[in-house]
Design a protein around this motif. Structure first.
Motif, PDB file in Angstrom:
ATOM      1  N   ALA A   1       0.833  -1.208   0.000  1.00 59.92           N
ATOM      2  CA  ALA A   1       0.000   0.000   0.000  1.00 59.92           C
ATOM      3  C   ALA A   1       0.866   1.257   0.000  1.00 59.92           C
ATOM      4  O   ALA A   1       0.593   2.211  -0.745  1.00 59.92           O
ATOM      5  CB  ALA A   1      -0.934  -0.015   1.216  1.00 59.92           C
ATOM      6  N   TYR A   2       1.900   1.271   0.821  1.00 56.37           N
ATOM      7  CA  TYR A   2       2.786   2.438   0.855  1.00 56.37           C
ATOM      8  C   TYR A   2       3.492   2.616  -0.495  1.00 56.37           C
ATOM      9  O   TYR A   2       3.633   3.748  -0.989  1.00 56.37           O
ATOM     10  CB  TYR A   2       3.831   2.286   1.962  1.00 56.37           C
ATOM     11  N   ARG A   3       3.944   1.524  -1.073  1.00 60.97           N
ATOM     12  CA  ARG A   3       4.628   1.630  -2.362  1.00 60.97           C
ATOM     13  C   ARG A   3       3.666   2.134  -3.446  1.00 60.97           C
ATOM     14  O   ARG A   3       4.072   2.886  -4.344  1.00 60.97           O
ATOM     15  CB  ARG A   3       5.233   0.275  -2.755  1.00 60.97           C
TER      16      ARG A   3
ATOM     17  N   GLU B   1      16.923  -2.113   2.141  1.00 61.06           N
ATOM     18  CA  GLU B   1      15.735  -1.703   1.401  1.00 61.06           C
ATOM     19  C   GLU B   1      15.218  -0.351   1.899  1.00 61.06           C
ATOM     20  O   GLU B   1      14.779   0.492   1.110  1.00 61.06           O
ATOM     21  CB  GLU B   1      14.651  -2.768   1.515  1.00 61.06           C
ATOM     22  N   ALA B   2      15.274  -0.151   3.218  1.00 60.77           N
ATOM     23  CA  ALA B   2      14.848   1.133   3.772  1.00 60.77           C
ATOM     24  C   ALA B   2      15.734   2.257   3.255  1.00 60.77           C
ATOM     25  O   ALA B   2      15.242   3.339   2.905  1.00 60.77           O
ATOM     26  CB  ALA B   2      14.897   1.083   5.302  1.00 60.77           C
ATOM     27  N   ILE B   3      17.041   2.010   3.174  1.00 59.93           N
ATOM     28  CA  ILE B   3      17.974   3.025   2.683  1.00 59.93           C
ATOM     29  C   ILE B   3      17.634   3.403   1.244  1.00 59.93           C
ATOM     30  O   ILE B   3      17.667   4.586   0.873  1.00 59.93           O
ATOM     31  CB  ILE B   3      19.420   2.520   2.806  1.00 59.93           C
ATOM     32  N   LYS B   4      17.293   2.423   0.426  1.00 56.28           N
ATOM     33  CA  LYS B   4      16.936   2.703  -0.976  1.00 56.28           C
ATOM     34  C   LYS B   4      15.693   3.585  -1.060  1.00 56.28           C
ATOM     35  O   LYS B   4      15.648   4.539  -1.846  1.00 56.28           O
ATOM     36  CB  LYS B   4      16.700   1.391  -1.722  1.00 56.28           C
TER      37      LYS B   4
ATOM     38  N   LEU C   1       6.938   3.695   5.116  1.00 55.28           N
ATOM     39  CA  LEU C   1       7.574   2.523   4.525  1.00 55.28           C
ATOM     40  C   LEU C   1       8.987   2.350   5.059  1.00 55.28           C
ATOM     41  O   LEU C   1       9.411   1.226   5.363  1.00 55.28           O
ATOM     42  CB  LEU C   1       7.588   2.661   3.005  1.00 55.28           C
ATOM     43  N   GLY C   2       9.732   3.444   5.182  1.00 60.61           N
ATOM     44  CA  GLY C   2      11.073   3.351   5.742  1.00 60.61           C
ATOM     45  C   GLY C   2      11.062   2.767   7.138  1.00 60.61           C
ATOM     46  O   GLY C   2      11.880   1.903   7.472  1.00 60.61           O
ATOM     47  N   LYS C   3      10.127   3.220   7.965  1.00 58.65           N
ATOM     48  CA  LYS C   3      10.039   2.715   9.334  1.00 58.65           C
ATOM     49  C   LYS C   3       9.637   1.245   9.358  1.00 58.65           C
ATOM     50  O   LYS C   3      10.176   0.451  10.133  1.00 58.65           O
ATOM     51  CB  LYS C   3       9.027   3.545  10.134  1.00 58.65           C
ATOM     52  N   LEU C   4       8.702   0.873   8.483  1.00 58.81           N
ATOM     53  CA  LEU C   4       8.262  -0.522   8.408  1.00 58.81           C
ATOM     54  C   LEU C   4       9.425  -1.432   8.031  1.00 58.81           C
ATOM     55  O   LEU C   4       9.639  -2.480   8.655  1.00 58.81           O
ATOM     56  CB  LEU C   4       7.129  -0.646   7.387  1.00 58.81           C
ATOM     57  N   LEU C   5      10.194  -1.035   7.021  1.00 56.17           N
ATOM     58  CA  LEU C   5      11.332  -1.846   6.596  1.00 56.17           C
ATOM     59  C   LEU C   5      12.409  -1.907   7.673  1.00 56.17           C
ATOM     60  O   LEU C   5      13.031  -2.952   7.895  1.00 56.17           O
ATOM     61  CB  LEU C   5      11.910  -1.272   5.302  1.00 56.17           C
ATOM     62  N   GLU C   6      12.627  -0.795   8.361  1.00 57.52           N
ATOM     63  CA  GLU C   6      13.604  -0.774   9.455  1.00 57.52           C
ATOM     64  C   GLU C   6      13.188  -1.734  10.561  1.00 57.52           C
ATOM     65  O   GLU C   6      14.010  -2.498  11.082  1.00 57.52           O
ATOM     66  CB  GLU C   6      13.735   0.643  10.000  1.00 57.52           C
ATOM     67  N   GLN C   7      11.910  -1.726  10.920  1.00 60.57           N
ATOM     68  CA  GLN C   7      11.414  -2.602  11.981  1.00 60.57           C
ATOM     69  C   GLN C   7      11.501  -4.072  11.596  1.00 60.57           C
ATOM     70  O   GLN C   7      11.609  -4.942  12.463  1.00 60.57           O
ATOM     71  CB  GLN C   7       9.973  -2.231  12.325  1.00 60.57           C
ATOM     72  N   GLN C   8      11.468  -4.346  10.305  1.00 62.79           N
ATOM     73  CA  GLN C   8      11.579  -5.726   9.832  1.00 62.79           C
ATOM     74  C   GLN C   8      13.026  -6.129   9.573  1.00 62.79           C
ATOM     75  O   GLN C   8      13.280  -7.167   8.978  1.00 62.79           O
ATOM     76  CB  GLN C   8      10.762  -5.894   8.545  1.00 62.79           C
TER      77      GLN C   8
ATOM     78  N   ASP D   1       1.825   9.240  -6.432  1.00 66.87           N
ATOM     79  CA  ASP D   1       2.040  10.666  -6.181  1.00 66.87           C
ATOM     80  C   ASP D   1       3.483  10.915  -5.780  1.00 66.87           C
ATOM     81  O   ASP D   1       3.762  11.350  -4.656  1.00 66.87           O
ATOM     82  CB  ASP D   1       1.106  11.118  -5.066  1.00 66.87           C
ATOM     83  N   PRO D   2       4.435  10.665  -6.662  1.00 65.10           N
ATOM     84  CA  PRO D   2       5.839  10.687  -6.250  1.00 65.10           C
ATOM     85  C   PRO D   2       6.394  12.059  -5.921  1.00 65.10           C
ATOM     86  O   PRO D   2       7.483  12.163  -5.368  1.00 65.10           O
ATOM     87  CB  PRO D   2       6.556  10.098  -7.470  1.00 65.10           C
ATOM     88  N   ALA D   3       5.682  13.132  -6.244  1.00 69.15           N
ATOM     89  CA  ALA D   3       6.283  14.461  -6.112  1.00 69.15           C
ATOM     90  C   ALA D   3       5.621  15.344  -5.068  1.00 69.15           C
ATOM     91  O   ALA D   3       5.964  16.512  -4.953  1.00 69.15           O
ATOM     92  CB  ALA D   3       6.245  15.170  -7.471  1.00 69.15           C
ATOM     93  N   VAL D   4       4.678  14.827  -4.302  1.00 70.09           N
ATOM     94  CA  VAL D   4       3.957  15.682  -3.363  1.00 70.09           C
ATOM     95  C   VAL D   4       3.973  15.098  -1.955  1.00 70.09           C
ATOM     96  O   VAL D   4       4.581  14.062  -1.696  1.00 70.09           O
ATOM     97  CB  VAL D   4       2.493  15.902  -3.832  1.00 70.09           C
ATOM     98  N   GLU D   5       3.269  15.773  -1.060  1.00 68.47           N
ATOM     99  CA  GLU D   5       3.328  15.460   0.368  1.00 68.47           C
ATOM    100  C   GLU D   5       2.902  14.026   0.680  1.00 68.47           C
ATOM    101  O   GLU D   5       3.461  13.395   1.581  1.00 68.47           O
ATOM    102  CB  GLU D   5       2.442  16.442   1.136  1.00 68.47           C
ATOM    103  N   ASP D   6       1.911  13.509  -0.045  1.00 68.77           N
ATOM    104  CA  ASP D   6       1.461  12.147   0.226  1.00 68.77           C
ATOM    105  C   ASP D   6       2.610  11.151   0.116  1.00 68.77           C
ATOM    106  O   ASP D   6       2.707  10.202   0.903  1.00 68.77           O
ATOM    107  CB  ASP D   6       0.355  11.741  -0.755  1.00 68.77           C
ATOM    108  N   ALA D   7       3.483  11.357  -0.863  1.00 68.70           N
ATOM    109  CA  ALA D   7       4.624  10.453  -1.039  1.00 68.70           C
ATOM    110  C   ALA D   7       5.595  10.569   0.127  1.00 68.70           C
ATOM    111  O   ALA D   7       6.204   9.572   0.530  1.00 68.70           O
ATOM    112  CB  ALA D   7       5.324  10.749  -2.352  1.00 68.70           C
ATOM    113  N   ASP D   8       5.764  11.754   0.679  1.00 62.17           N
ATOM    114  CA  ASP D   8       6.642  11.918   1.838  1.00 62.17           C
ATOM    115  C   ASP D   8       6.149  11.081   3.014  1.00 62.17           C
ATOM    116  O   ASP D   8       6.927  10.386   3.679  1.00 62.17           O
ATOM    117  CB  ASP D   8       6.714  13.389   2.254  1.00 62.17           C
TER     118      ASP D   8
END
Length: 223
Positions: A41-43, A74-77, A62-69, A49-56
């Protein structure tokens, strides 16, 4: 269940809107703990919307989810791609990616030490010296309490580690830490009294942490 149905209905009504995908990802991640679906869903939100606030928001979640896993690469990418956009959060994403990268480098040092593998240890330390990006790495709990402090219990191995750190060029960027490590190996905290004032205080704080006398400072927190 009703909340999930509502978000999915919102997606049906406007498939190009990233926001319902963001909210669906939040719901799936916590409390439902359907992590694979949350990631998807995050991806999708980022893709729409890669260029606006929703993507941020999606990148942060997503970064936090990948870090927790425990998927730091992948989070760094994800964070590195986010930092390439023209967003007010660019520096935040850059710092977070650097933080994760440095922790991954320190963890590789820890693994080599646990495996008692001198070749792997040398390579892991070489990479840490060459690739680390955050100055805070040299006072990070993972390095001080997770690598150097345990080495103090291994006798001659601690001295060999100190010599290797100096050989690989850690001295300029981590001098107070190495001086403290040397004093702890020799059990001579008084030797730090002879240091110049601009180094002495930091070296003494490092000595306390290495020998269990002081808690580490709070490092970068990503909520």
């Amino acid at each position: 269940d009703e909340a999930e149905a509502a978000y999915r209905r919102a997606i049906e009504l406007d498939p190009a809107d990233a926001w319902p995908w963001n909210n669906l990802g939040n719901l799936l991640a916590d409390p439902l703990q359907r992590f694979d679906e949350a990631e998807a869903a995050y991806r999708r939100a980022i893709e729409l919307d890669p260029a606006v606030e929703d993507a941020d928001w999606a990148c942060m979640k997503l970064g936090k989810l990948l870090e927790q896993q425990n998927r730091p690469d992948e989070a760094i990418k994800v964070l590195a791609r986010a930092s390439e956009r023209n967003t007010p959060l660019r520096s935040f994403f850059q710092r977070w990616a650097a933080f994760l990268k440095d922790h991954a480098l320190v963890e590789s040092v820890q693994r080599a030490l646990r495996a008692n593998d001198p070749t792997a240890l040398r390579e892991a330390l070489r990479r840490l010296r060459a690739e680390s990006t955050e100055a805070g790495t040299w006072v990070d709990e993972a390095l001080v309490e997770g690598v150097l402090a345990p080495a103090l219990t291994k006798g001659t191995a601690a001295r060999a580690l100190l010599e290797l750190l100096r050989e690989l060029g850690f001295e300029p960027s981590a001098r107070p830490l190495l001086l403290a490590f040397e004093a702890a190996i020799a059990n001579r905290p008084q030797s730090l009294d002879e240091l110049e004032p601009e180094v002495q205080g930091a070296a003494k704080r490092m000595f306390q942490r290495l020998t269990g006398g002081e808690k580490p400072p709070t490092e970068l927190g990503i909520g």
